[in-house]
Design a protein around this motif. Sequence first.
Motif, PDB file in Angstrom:
ATOM      1  N   ASP A 213     -10.105  12.154   7.329  1.00  0.00           N
ATOM      2  CA  ASP A 213      -9.857  13.083   6.221  1.00  0.00           C
ATOM      3  C   ASP A 213     -10.981  14.108   6.285  1.00  0.00           C
ATOM      4  OD1 ASP A 213      -9.437  14.386   3.814  1.00  0.00           O
ATOM      5  OD2 ASP A 213      -9.479  12.562   2.583  1.00  0.00           O
ATOM      6  N   LEU A 214     -10.726  15.195   7.013  1.00  0.00           N
ATOM      7  CA  LEU A 214     -11.729  16.213   7.286  1.00  0.00           C
ATOM      8  C   LEU A 214     -11.848  17.150   6.090  1.00  0.00           C
ATOM      9  CD1 LEU A 214     -13.603  17.489   9.424  1.00  0.00           C
ATOM     10  CD2 LEU A 214     -11.613  18.773  10.243  1.00  0.00           C
ATOM     11  N   ALA A 215     -13.071  17.387   5.622  1.00  0.00           N
ATOM     12  CA  ALA A 215     -13.314  18.160   4.402  1.00  0.00           C
ATOM     13  C   ALA A 215     -12.606  17.454   3.242  1.00  0.00           C
ATOM     14  CB  ALA A 215     -12.879  19.612   4.550  1.00  0.00           C
ATOM     15  N   CYS A 216     -12.997  16.207   3.031  1.00  0.00           N
ATOM     16  CA  CYS A 216     -12.256  15.248   2.209  1.00  0.00           C
ATOM     17  C   CYS A 216     -12.259  15.506   0.707  1.00  0.00           C
ATOM     18  CB  CYS A 216     -12.741  13.837   2.488  1.00  0.00           C
ATOM     19  SG  CYS A 216     -14.481  13.540   2.092  1.00  0.00           S
ATOM     20  N   GLY A 217     -13.043  16.459   0.226  1.00  0.00           N
ATOM     21  CA  GLY A 217     -13.039  16.711  -1.210  1.00  0.00           C
ATOM     22  C   GLY A 217     -13.374  15.442  -1.975  1.00  0.00           C
ATOM     23  N   SER A 218     -12.651  15.194  -3.036  1.00  0.00           N
ATOM     24  CA  SER A 218     -12.889  13.976  -3.817  1.00  0.00           C
ATOM     25  C   SER A 218     -11.913  12.870  -3.438  1.00  0.00           C
ATOM     26  CB  SER A 218     -12.829  14.273  -5.319  1.00  0.00           C
ATOM     27  OG  SER A 218     -11.540  14.696  -5.685  1.00  0.00           O
ATOM     28  N   GLY A 219     -11.304  12.991  -2.255  1.00  0.00           N
ATOM     29  CA  GLY A 219     -10.470  11.907  -1.750  1.00  0.00           C
ATOM     30  C   GLY A 219      -8.986  12.066  -1.980  1.00  0.00           C
ATOM     31  N   GLU A 220      -8.525  13.274  -2.257  1.00  0.00           N
ATOM     32  CA  GLU A 220      -7.104  13.486  -2.533  1.00  0.00           C
ATOM     33  C   GLU A 220      -6.222  12.999  -1.381  1.00  0.00           C
ATOM     34  OE1 GLU A 220      -9.682  16.246  -4.737  1.00  0.00           O
ATOM     35  OE2 GLU A 220      -9.433  15.964  -2.581  1.00  0.00           O
ATOM     36  N   VAL A 221      -6.586  13.358  -0.156  1.00  0.00           N
ATOM     37  CA  VAL A 221      -5.804  12.938   1.015  1.00  0.00           C
ATOM     38  C   VAL A 221      -5.945  11.440   1.232  1.00  0.00           C
ATOM     39  CG1 VAL A 221      -5.682  13.112   3.541  1.00  0.00           C
ATOM     40  CG2 VAL A 221      -5.805  15.192   2.149  1.00  0.00           C
ATOM     41  N   THR A 222      -7.167  10.941   1.184  1.00  0.00           N
ATOM     42  CA  THR A 222      -7.403   9.518   1.406  1.00  0.00           C
ATOM     43  C   THR A 222      -6.609   8.665   0.423  1.00  0.00           C
ATOM     44  OG1 THR A 222      -9.563   9.815   2.439  1.00  0.00           O
ATOM     45  CG2 THR A 222      -9.185   7.712   1.312  1.00  0.00           C
ATOM     46  N   LEU A 223      -6.639   9.022  -0.851  1.00  0.00           N
ATOM     47  CA  LEU A 223      -5.915   8.225  -1.854  1.00  0.00           C
ATOM     48  C   LEU A 223      -4.403   8.290  -1.632  1.00  0.00           C
ATOM     49  CD1 LEU A 223      -8.080   9.134  -4.966  1.00  0.00           C
ATOM     50  CD2 LEU A 223      -8.023   6.938  -3.735  1.00  0.00           C
ATOM     51  N   ALA A 224      -3.886   9.461  -1.302  1.00  0.00           N
ATOM     52  CA  ALA A 224      -2.447   9.590  -1.058  1.00  0.00           C
ATOM     53  C   ALA A 224      -2.030   8.799   0.177  1.00  0.00           C
ATOM     54  CB  ALA A 224      -2.066  11.062  -0.900  1.00  0.00           C
ATOM     55  N   LEU A 225      -2.834   8.859   1.236  1.00  0.00           N
ATOM     56  CA  LEU A 225      -2.479   8.129   2.458  1.00  0.00           C
ATOM     57  C   LEU A 225      -2.679   6.624   2.301  1.00  0.00           C
ATOM     58  CD1 LEU A 225      -3.684  10.530   5.281  1.00  0.00           C
ATOM     59  CD2 LEU A 225      -1.370  10.192   4.374  1.00  0.00           C
ATOM     60  N   ARG A 226      -3.669   6.214   1.527  1.00  0.00           N
ATOM     61  CA  ARG A 226      -3.835   4.783   1.221  1.00  0.00           C
ATOM     62  C   ARG A 226      -2.575   4.230   0.561  1.00  0.00           C
ATOM     63  NH1 ARG A 226      -9.272   3.686  -2.082  1.00  0.00           N
ATOM     64  NH2 ARG A 226     -10.748   4.003  -0.396  1.00  0.00           N
ATOM     65  N   ALA A 227      -2.017   5.006  -0.357  1.00  0.00           N
ATOM     66  CA  ALA A 227      -0.807   4.578  -1.057  1.00  0.00           C
ATOM     67  C   ALA A 227       0.367   4.427  -0.088  1.00  0.00           C
ATOM     68  CB  ALA A 227      -0.450   5.569  -2.160  1.00  0.00           C
ATOM     69  N   LEU A 228       0.266   5.091   1.070  1.00  0.00           N
ATOM     70  CA  LEU A 228       1.313   5.002   2.096  1.00  0.00           C
ATOM     71  C   LEU A 228       0.928   4.027   3.210  1.00  0.00           C
ATOM     72  CD1 LEU A 228       2.087   8.826   2.314  1.00  0.00           C
ATOM     73  CD2 LEU A 228       3.451   7.070   1.154  1.00  0.00           C
ATOM     74  N   GLY A 229      -0.147   3.268   2.992  1.00  0.00           N
ATOM     75  CA  GLY A 229      -0.570   2.270   3.964  1.00  0.00           C
ATOM     76  C   GLY A 229      -1.594   2.750   4.974  1.00  0.00           C
ATOM     77  N   GLY A 230      -2.181   3.913   4.751  1.00  0.00           N
ATOM     78  CA  GLY A 230      -3.130   4.479   5.698  1.00  0.00           C
ATOM     79  C   GLY A 230      -4.544   3.960   5.555  1.00  0.00           C
ATOM     80  N   ASN A 231      -5.288   4.053   6.639  1.00  0.00           N
ATOM     81  CA  ASN A 231      -6.699   3.706   6.688  1.00  0.00           C
ATOM     82  C   ASN A 231      -7.470   4.987   7.001  1.00  0.00           C
ATOM     83  OD1 ASN A 231      -9.119   2.232   6.924  1.00  0.00           O
ATOM     84  ND2 ASN A 231      -8.839   2.083   9.125  1.00  0.00           N
ATOM     85  N   CYS A 232      -8.303   5.447   6.070  1.00  0.00           N
ATOM     86  CA  CYS A 232      -8.938   6.757   6.203  1.00  0.00           C
ATOM     87  C   CYS A 232     -10.455   6.671   6.188  1.00  0.00           C
ATOM     88  CB  CYS A 232      -8.520   7.670   5.050  1.00  0.00           C
ATOM     89  SG  CYS A 232      -6.764   8.022   4.984  1.00  0.00           S
TER      90      CYS A 232
END
Length: 188
Positions: A63-82
Motif C-alpha cells: 500500500d504505497l503512500a498508505c495514508g491512514s490505511g484506507e487501501v489496507t483496510l479495504a483489502l483486508r476486508a477482501l482477504g488481502g495481506n498488506c
Amino acid sequence: MTKTRRRTPGGMQPVRKAYEALGAEGFYREQGSTYRNPHEPVIAACLQQAVIQWQLQLTEVLDLACGSGEVTLALRALGGNCTGNDPFTFDAFETRTGQQALRFTFREIAGGALQQQTYSLIVCSFAMHLAEASILPVLCQQLAQHSDTLLILTPHKRPALQAAWGWELHDEFLHERVRCRLYQRTFE
C-alpha cells in the motif's frame, strides 16, 4: 457577503486548497498523523470492483503512500495481506490498522529502498500524481522490480505511465470520478 468554505465529507477542508497553501509535502508533514482521505468509501468501492473484475492477487500487497490505511483496510476486508508505506502518515496508518508502516519517500524508493521485497500487487491511491516528474520514470522502474502488477487510483488523468518506465496499461475503469488503472510490468 461571506464565502462558504467547501468541506469534504467528514468536515475536512479540501486537500487541494491545503496543497496550494503548504505544498503537498508540507501538508502531509503538518497533517500526516491525523490525516484521513475523505474519499475512503469511493476508494473501497473501486478496490472491490478491481479485485473482482481483474482477479487481483492479494497475498502480499504494498500500500504505497498508505495514508491512514484506507487501501489496507479495504483489502483486508477482501482477504488481502498488506504492508503500508508512507513517510508522513505512518502514525495515522498505525492508529487505524494496528500495523507499522514503512517510511520511504518516493525519492528513496526510486533510489532502491525496497531492496529485495516482492509483492503480488502494488497499490497507490490518490498519490502517484504527487511524485516529482523528474523521479517518476525511475520510481516506476523501481516498482517494476518488485511486482508484476500495479494498481493506481487517481482523481486525475495523471500520471500516465509509459511502457519505457516498466509498466503498460492493461485496463481502466472510472467510478465516481476516480480512475482505477491496472498496469502490468513490461519485462520479465
